[in-house]
Design an enzyme around this catalytic site. Structure first.
Site, PDB file in Angstrom:
ATOM      1  N   GLU A  37      55.673  47.594  41.465  1.00 31.92           N
ATOM      2  CA  GLU A  37      54.960  47.186  40.503  1.00 31.92           C
ATOM      3  C   GLU A  37      55.420  46.865  39.127  1.00 31.92           C
ATOM      4  OE1 GLU A  37      52.318  45.889  39.832  1.00 31.92           O
ATOM      5  OE2 GLU A  37      50.501  46.627  40.475  1.00 31.92           O
ATOM      6  N   ASP A  38      54.629  46.192  38.228  1.00 29.28           N
ATOM      7  CA  ASP A  38      54.873  46.098  36.724  1.00 29.28           C
ATOM      8  C   ASP A  38      54.488  47.288  36.146  1.00 29.28           C
ATOM      9  OD1 ASP A  38      52.352  45.371  37.284  1.00 29.28           O
ATOM     10  OD2 ASP A  38      52.418  43.472  35.986  1.00 29.28           O
ATOM     11  N   ASP A  58      48.178  51.522  35.523  1.00 31.77           N
ATOM     12  CA  ASP A  58      47.273  51.688  34.145  1.00 31.77           C
ATOM     13  C   ASP A  58      46.475  52.804  34.765  1.00 31.77           C
ATOM     14  OD1 ASP A  58      46.240  51.396  31.813  1.00 31.77           O
ATOM     15  OD2 ASP A  58      45.156  49.413  32.369  1.00 31.77           O
ATOM     16  N   PHE A  84      48.567  47.673  25.074  1.00 30.96           N
ATOM     17  CA  PHE A  84      48.573  46.417  25.958  1.00 30.96           C
ATOM     18  C   PHE A  84      49.946  45.859  25.639  1.00 30.96           C
ATOM     19  CE2 PHE A  84      48.032  42.352  27.656  1.00 30.96           C
ATOM     20  CZ  PHE A  84      47.313  42.657  28.774  1.00 30.96           C
ATOM     21  N   ARG A 126      55.224  36.128  30.174  1.00 30.20           N
ATOM     22  CA  ARG A 126      55.847  36.614  31.329  1.00 30.20           C
ATOM     23  C   ARG A 126      57.411  36.634  31.209  1.00 30.20           C
ATOM     24  NH1 ARG A 126      52.206  38.183  35.317  1.00 30.20           N
ATOM     25  NH2 ARG A 126      50.471  36.656  35.622  1.00 30.20           N
TER      26      ARG A 126
HETATM   27  P1  IMP Z   1      45.520  49.487  37.420  1.00 28.97           P
HETATM   28  O1  IMP Z   1      44.738  48.974  38.821  1.00 28.97           O
HETATM   29  O2  IMP Z   1      44.496  49.670  36.338  1.00 28.97           O
HETATM   30  O3  IMP Z   1      46.673  50.356  37.469  1.00 28.97           O
HETATM   31  O4  IMP Z   1      45.950  48.129  36.863  1.00 28.97           O
HETATM   32  C1  IMP Z   1      47.159  47.542  37.112  1.00 28.97           C
HETATM   33  C2  IMP Z   1      47.446  46.062  36.841  1.00 28.97           C
HETATM   34  O5  IMP Z   1      46.560  45.725  35.656  1.00 28.97           O
HETATM   35  C3  IMP Z   1      48.789  45.675  36.414  1.00 28.97           C
HETATM   36  O6  IMP Z   1      49.427  45.333  37.824  1.00 28.97           O
HETATM   37  C4  IMP Z   1      48.714  44.755  35.421  1.00 28.97           C
HETATM   38  O7  IMP Z   1      48.523  43.519  35.900  1.00 28.97           O
HETATM   39  C5  IMP Z   1      47.537  44.872  34.740  1.00 28.97           C
HETATM   40  N1  IMP Z   1      47.842  45.726  33.248  1.00 28.97           N
HETATM   41  C6  IMP Z   1      47.460  46.978  33.103  1.00 28.97           C
HETATM   42  N2  IMP Z   1      47.906  47.133  31.675  1.00 28.97           N
HETATM   43  C7  IMP Z   1      48.512  46.204  31.382  1.00 28.97           C
HETATM   44  C8  IMP Z   1      49.137  45.823  30.046  1.00 28.97           C
HETATM   45  O8  IMP Z   1      49.374  46.619  29.022  1.00 28.97           O
HETATM   46  N3  IMP Z   1      49.679  44.446  29.848  1.00 28.97           N
HETATM   47  C9  IMP Z   1      49.498  43.649  31.187  1.00 28.97           C
HETATM   48  N4  IMP Z   1      49.104  43.928  32.141  1.00 28.97           N
HETATM   49  C10 IMP Z   1      48.420  45.130  32.312  1.00 28.97           C
HETATM   50 MG    MG Z   2      49.940  43.321  38.278  1.00 28.17          MG
END
Ligand code: IMP
Ligand code: MG
Length: 176
Positions: free
Chosen positions: A100-101, A104, A153, A166
């Site tokens: 995963e990238d 959050d 962010f 990206r």
């Molecule tokens: P989670 O389900 O809240 O953990 O969300 C994860 C997804 O939210 C990641 O795979 C990203 O696509 C997006 N995301 C969360 N924070 C960021 C950020 O700071 N920049 C860009 N995308 C984010």
């Molecule tokens: Mg993502």
């Protein structure tokens, strides 16, 4: 208009990313010694990270991709993630590492992890480039983390804002 418009600060530069990806690759190579490994990239954000990371893993590696709905949908509140593109092949008996990238809230990965565990992999791990621990809602057991970052962010190295940025070779903070 410059393509770097709205970028205010470079949080992690190219060199640091390269070094960290080498370290993670070496660690994964060590941990899965003697096995083959299936990397699962979560589209689209993980593409850049996965493509660099896989080259640093000195093992028989295959990869596959999934697309799930995230921000902008109902996933934020419910924690139910919709699968938009599923895997091509079965996970049965395979050593699998989700790539995963960023983590959050953890909702996306928590769902994916439990979902993929049901498909009978020999093992299932998680590798994320970035981690925003202060935003976590559900606890996710992450095996490999590149960098912990503050609640900002960020874009670049696969991460987007409205599909842009990206392609940046670094991780940057976007103007709020
Ligand atoms: P989670 O389900 O809240 O953990 O969300 C994860 C997804 O939210 C990641 O795979 C990203 O696509 C997006 N995301 C969360 N924070 C960021 C950020 O700071 N920049 C860009 N995308 C984010
Ligand atoms: Mg993502």
């Amino acid at each position: 208009m410059t393509y770097l418009e709205a970028i205010t600060e470079i949080l992690i530069d190219e060199n640091k990313l390269k070094k960290k990806v080498q370290e993670l690759g070496a660690q994964i190579t060590h941990d899965y010694q003697g096995e083959s490994l299936l990397l699962i990239g979560v589209l689209k954000g993980a593409v850049v990270f996965l493509s660099e990371l896989c080259q640093q893993i000195k093992l028989p590696v295959t990869f596959d991709f999934m697309a799930v709905s995230s921000y902008g949908s109902s996933t934020k509140s419910s924690g139910v993630v919709r699968i938009l593109k599923d895997l091509d092949d079965s996970l049965e008996g395979k050593h699998v590492l989700i790539v995963e990238d960023i983590i959050d809230t953890g909702l996306t990965l928590d769902y994916l992890y439990r979902h993929l565990l049901n498909r009978g992999p020999a093992s299932l791990g998680i590798c994320t480039l970035l981690d925003k621990p202060s935003r976590r809602i559900v606890d996710v057991k992450v095996d490999y983390v590149g960098f912990q970052i503050p609640d900002r962010f960020v874009v670049g190295y696969g991460l987007d804002y409205n599909e842009r940025y990206r392609n940046l070779p670094f991780i940057a903070v976007l103007d709020p």
